[in-house]
Structures are given as structure tokens and as C-alpha cells.
Design a protein around this motif. Sequence first.
Motif, PDB file in Angstrom:
ATOM      1  N   SER A  98       0.933  -1.057  -0.017  1.00 22.69           N
ATOM      2  CA  SER A  98      -0.021   0.093   0.044  1.00 22.69           C
ATOM      3  C   SER A  98       0.753   1.111   0.061  1.00 22.69           C
ATOM      4  N   THR A  99       2.069   1.158   0.414  1.00 14.23           N
ATOM      5  CA  THR A  99       2.885   2.308   0.521  1.00 14.23           C
ATOM      6  C   THR A  99       3.229   2.864  -0.866  1.00 14.23           C
ATOM      7  N   ALA A 100       3.285   1.902  -1.941  1.00  7.27           N
ATOM      8  CA  ALA A 100       3.384   2.258  -3.018  1.00  7.27           C
ATOM      9  C   ALA A 100       2.513   2.550  -4.218  1.00  7.27           C
ATOM     10  N   ILE A 101       1.292   2.735  -3.374  1.00  2.00           N
ATOM     11  CA  ILE A 101       0.099   2.863  -4.310  1.00  2.00           C
ATOM     12  C   ILE A 101      -0.494   4.359  -4.154  1.00  2.00           C
ATOM     13  N   TRP A 102      -0.677   5.009  -5.086  1.00  2.55           N
ATOM     14  CA  TRP A 102      -1.467   6.379  -4.994  1.00  2.55           C
ATOM     15  C   TRP A 102      -3.024   6.039  -5.500  1.00  2.55           C
ATOM     16  N   ARG A 103      -3.863   7.073  -5.168  1.00  9.70           N
ATOM     17  CA  ARG A 103      -5.189   7.232  -5.600  1.00  9.70           C
ATOM     18  C   ARG A 103      -5.239   8.395  -6.350  1.00  9.70           C
ATOM     19  N   GLN A 104      -5.952   8.037  -7.690  1.00  8.97           N
ATOM     20  CA  GLN A 104      -6.342   8.948  -8.388  1.00  8.97           C
ATOM     21  C   GLN A 104      -7.365   9.083  -9.050  1.00  8.97           C
ATOM     22  N   THR A 105      -7.781  10.103  -9.698  1.00  7.62           N
ATOM     23  CA  THR A 105      -9.089  10.186 -10.360  1.00  7.62           C
ATOM     24  C   THR A 105      -8.881  10.019 -12.169  1.00  7.62           C
ATOM     25  N   ASN A 106      -9.891   9.439 -12.661  1.00  7.62           N
ATOM     26  CA  ASN A 106     -10.087   8.983 -13.957  1.00  7.62           C
ATOM     27  C   ASN A 106     -11.171   9.463 -14.859  1.00  7.62           C
ATOM     28  N   LEU A 107     -10.791   9.919 -15.786  1.00  8.85           N
ATOM     29  CA  LEU A 107     -11.960  10.458 -16.870  1.00  8.85           C
ATOM     30  C   LEU A 107     -12.679   9.347 -17.577  1.00  8.85           C
ATOM     31  N   ASN A 108     -12.000   7.958 -17.631  1.00  9.39           N
ATOM     32  CA  ASN A 108     -12.564   6.881 -17.984  1.00  9.39           C
ATOM     33  C   ASN A 108     -13.826   6.268 -16.939  1.00  9.39           C
ATOM     34  N   THR A 109     -14.832   6.361 -17.047  1.00 11.05           N
ATOM     35  CA  THR A 109     -15.827   6.144 -16.154  1.00 11.05           C
ATOM     36  C   THR A 109     -16.068   4.582 -15.857  1.00 11.05           C
ATOM     37  N   LYS A 110     -15.542   3.679 -16.629  1.00  9.85           N
ATOM     38  CA  LYS A 110     -15.837   2.224 -16.552  1.00  9.85           C
ATOM     39  C   LYS A 110     -14.893   1.420 -15.745  1.00  9.85           C
ATOM     40  N   PRO A 111     -15.253   0.636 -14.734  1.00 13.84           N
ATOM     41  CA  PRO A 111     -14.358  -0.154 -13.993  1.00 13.84           C
ATOM     42  C   PRO A 111     -13.751  -1.326 -14.893  1.00 13.84           C
ATOM     43  N   TRP A 112     -12.516  -1.511 -14.381  1.00 12.73           N
ATOM     44  CA  TRP A 112     -11.703  -2.514 -15.205  1.00 12.73           C
ATOM     45  C   TRP A 112     -12.475  -3.992 -14.994  1.00 12.73           C
ATOM     46  N   ALA A 113     -12.950  -4.456 -16.155  1.00 17.12           N
ATOM     47  CA  ALA A 113     -13.560  -5.718 -15.925  1.00 17.12           C
ATOM     48  C   ALA A 113     -12.866  -6.934 -16.003  1.00 17.12           C
ATOM     49  N   LYS A 114     -13.049  -7.800 -15.207  1.00 12.91           N
ATOM     50  CA  LYS A 114     -12.705  -9.120 -15.361  1.00 12.91           C
ATOM     51  C   LYS A 114     -13.315 -10.190 -16.265  1.00 12.91           C
ATOM     52  N   VAL A 115     -12.565 -10.707 -17.253  1.00 19.30           N
ATOM     53  CA  VAL A 115     -13.552 -11.492 -18.073  1.00 19.30           C
ATOM     54  C   VAL A 115     -13.047 -13.047 -18.195  1.00 19.30           C
ATOM     55  N   PRO A 116     -13.655 -13.919 -17.457  1.00 18.31           N
ATOM     56  CA  PRO A 116     -13.135 -15.274 -17.361  1.00 18.31           C
ATOM     57  C   PRO A 116     -13.753 -15.778 -18.699  1.00 18.31           C
ATOM     58  N   VAL A 117     -13.226 -16.933 -19.394  1.00 20.64           N
ATOM     59  CA  VAL A 117     -13.869 -17.169 -20.570  1.00 20.64           C
ATOM     60  C   VAL A 117     -13.857 -18.526 -20.470  1.00 20.64           C
ATOM     61  N   ASN A 118     -15.238 -19.199 -20.575  1.00 21.09           N
ATOM     62  CA  ASN A 118     -15.254 -20.792 -20.762  1.00 21.09           C
ATOM     63  C   ASN A 118     -15.460 -21.442 -22.128  1.00 21.09           C
ATOM     64  N   GLU A 119     -15.133 -22.680 -22.352  1.00 17.33           N
ATOM     65  CA  GLU A 119     -15.287 -23.357 -23.501  1.00 17.33           C
ATOM     66  C   GLU A 119     -16.111 -24.531 -23.193  1.00 17.33           C
ATOM     67  N   ASP A 120     -16.585 -25.094 -24.396  1.00 19.56           N
ATOM     68  CA  ASP A 120     -17.284 -26.384 -24.309  1.00 19.56           C
ATOM     69  C   ASP A 120     -16.892 -27.377 -25.559  1.00 19.56           C
TER      70      ASP A 120
END
Lengths: 342, 56
Positions: A25-47
Motif C-alpha cells: 500500500s505504501t507504493a500505491i496512489w489514488r487518482q481520479t480517472n476520466l474513464n468511467t468504466k471499472p476494469w472488467a474481469k472476463v473469465p472465458v469458458n469453453e465447451d
Amino acid sequence: MANINELMEGWGFGKQTAIGTANTSTAIWRQTNLNTKPWAKVPVNEDDRAEIGKGHEFPTQLFRSHYNMPPFELSKYASSEFLAWAMCFSMGNVTLTGSGPYTYVIVPALGATNTTGLELPYFSFVQQIRPGGSAVLDEMLVGCAVKSWKLSIKNSPGRASAMCSVECVTTGQYTSPSGITLPAVSTPHEFNAGMITALTFNGINYLSGGSAKQFVSMEASWENNFRPGFFPGSGSQDGYQIQGRFEWGDRAFAVQFVVRVQAGSTEYSNLINLTTGTATFTMARDANNSFSMLIQKMGFSVAELGNTEGIVTLQITGVQLYDATNGLVTMTIITPLTGICQ
Amino acid sequence: MQTVHMRSPEGEVKEVEATTETLTPLMVAGWHQVPAPAASPEPLAQKPVALAMEEK
């Protein structure tokens, strides 16, 4: 339910010690962002629809495949802190000096001499909505890298006249909850186009002399063209394969700018005469905050006549040539923050 | 004048002026920043060794 305004984002300004080892946490800053989308996690399944032997063509079973993490954009007004971060993490070879303010000199790393081969520094990305006992979102993505950036300068008023957007990628590894208490939002030292103190491209000074009022806009960009990072032993998360490295491919450094045409404009003659020269672009807010981009050898590949809001203009596409001694480009950034990419 | 220690790909360490003009060709040639080497300790003046007398 939560409003997107509640989304808090923080990321490592310091580099991770390894791709799978998160920032503290000591090397993490908090910043604002003009991109309003969160970073999505996309797990992919196959069949198993392609497999014969089932008696029909329809799938009967699902399998976990991999995390296909989409790129994520950090879109910000250009500041000394953010530009230092973007350039350090996208180019990799950094020298830090000073005792406040701090000077970062950055050049693109070369695979032959880079201590981590074709890999750039990694950082962690934290996104949270109401962190705590009943968090809507609280996760830390581990092993993120800067894929590309774009610096845009326009002749408009305010902060939007100097923008920097950074596209990031991540491995698929994450921890949830993040275990990170984000600090208060940092207040970066932002630039605007009025703070430009040097603007000379290929021998043409657009700040003083006969070409002083010609400049309209500029866009510079960097692309690392990362190769896919799935390989034997790259790792897994929740049973899904994740990427274990981001190696740069053929990197691209592009510069385009638009200038007004006037009698005696030399852009076109520079192009047809194959003239090359340095290009210097500097923004300086004060003694503690500046950004300078020195392109070691620039030629022009395209000079296209057009019109910008009724004014006759030329759109110039630069070709950035690699100089045997001084390389491609050097970024020099002065900022009050130490520890960026360290 | 600010200086910085740089290490060549071959392992040579050099203290150089911390300017863009000086650093650029070195970094392009593969030199990387390294921490300043620890200052070698000053030779200490030898103190006469006092023999501990056992208390009786």
C-alpha cells in the motif's frame, strides 16, 4: 446498487518486484480517472461442441479456459506525476535523481541490455466501491503493464488542452478483497497548453519567430504491441489460465501535428528534401513540475493540406528516426514525487 | 551539480553528471542507474587497549 461515482481507483506508482507480487500500500496512489468504466474481469469458458463421439453436435459440458482481461484506459489531464508514471512504465529505462523535486530521465529500454529482457515494470491496480464488510467491489489486479499512451495537445483553454491517456493490460491474477486502504486522492500538478515553453520540430520553432502562431495541435503516442502472455507455467486463477508475462513486440512511436500554413512555411520543403532534425516539446508549470520530450531525429513523411475551423492547415506526420548515439526519444520529467517506478 | 551512478552492461560503474545530455547516450548504450557505492569507512585511530582488571 452503487453509483459509478463511488468507484475509487488506485494503482502502483512504484513497480512490483515480480509480475505475480502485488504492490504494497505504501507504493500505491489514488487518482481520479476520466474513464468511467471499472476494469472488467472476463473469465472465458469453453465447451465440447467440436468433439465427436457424443452422438450429436451439441455441447454437453463447460470447461474453464482463461482470463481474457480487456485493456483498461486511464484517461487524465496531463500532470508531471502522471506523465512521469506513464513514461517510466511504458519505456522502462529510468534514471531518478534529485532530492525534491525529482528528475526522471527516461528512454526506451532495449532488449539486449534491459535487466528484465523484453518485459517492462509491472504495477498493481486497485478498484473499490464501499470497501469494508459489505463491499460492492474491492479487488486488486496484479501484474499490470502499460501497453500504450497518447499525449494530446490542443489549442483550447483549460486542462483539456493537455491530456494523457494510458492503456493498461493485466494478467488475470487478482486478490479480493484487495487488503489495501487507499490513501486520499492525490492532487497532481497539471499542465495546460499555455505552459508550453519549447516547441521546435525539425528546425521549425513554433513558439517564436516567423512560425510563432502557426501551431494548432499535436498528438504523440507510444505502443508496446505486447505479445500474448499465455505459456506453459504462466499460472492460473480460479482454475482459469492467466498470462505470466507481457513482452513488447515491435514498438511504435508516432507523432502528428497540425500547423497553420503561411507564406514561406518550410514543412513541405523539409519533407521533400528529407530534412531531419531534433524535436523538442516542453511544458513547464514551475520549477518543480515540467515535462520535456526530446525526439532525437525527426523527419516528415506526410504533409497534408487541409482546413481546421476555416484556417488553411497542414497535418504533418513525423517519422522518428533512431540515432545511433542518442536513440529515439528522451523524456525528462521534474515532479515533486519520488519513487515512481522504483 | 547532481551526479548519479551508472552501470554499463559490462559491469563498469561510473559517477556521471545527472543531466539529460549526459545520461541519454549512456542509457541508450544500456547503462542503468545503480545505488551509490557505500562510502569506504575512515580508518579508525587505534585506541590503546585497556586491560580489564578483575575486581577482587
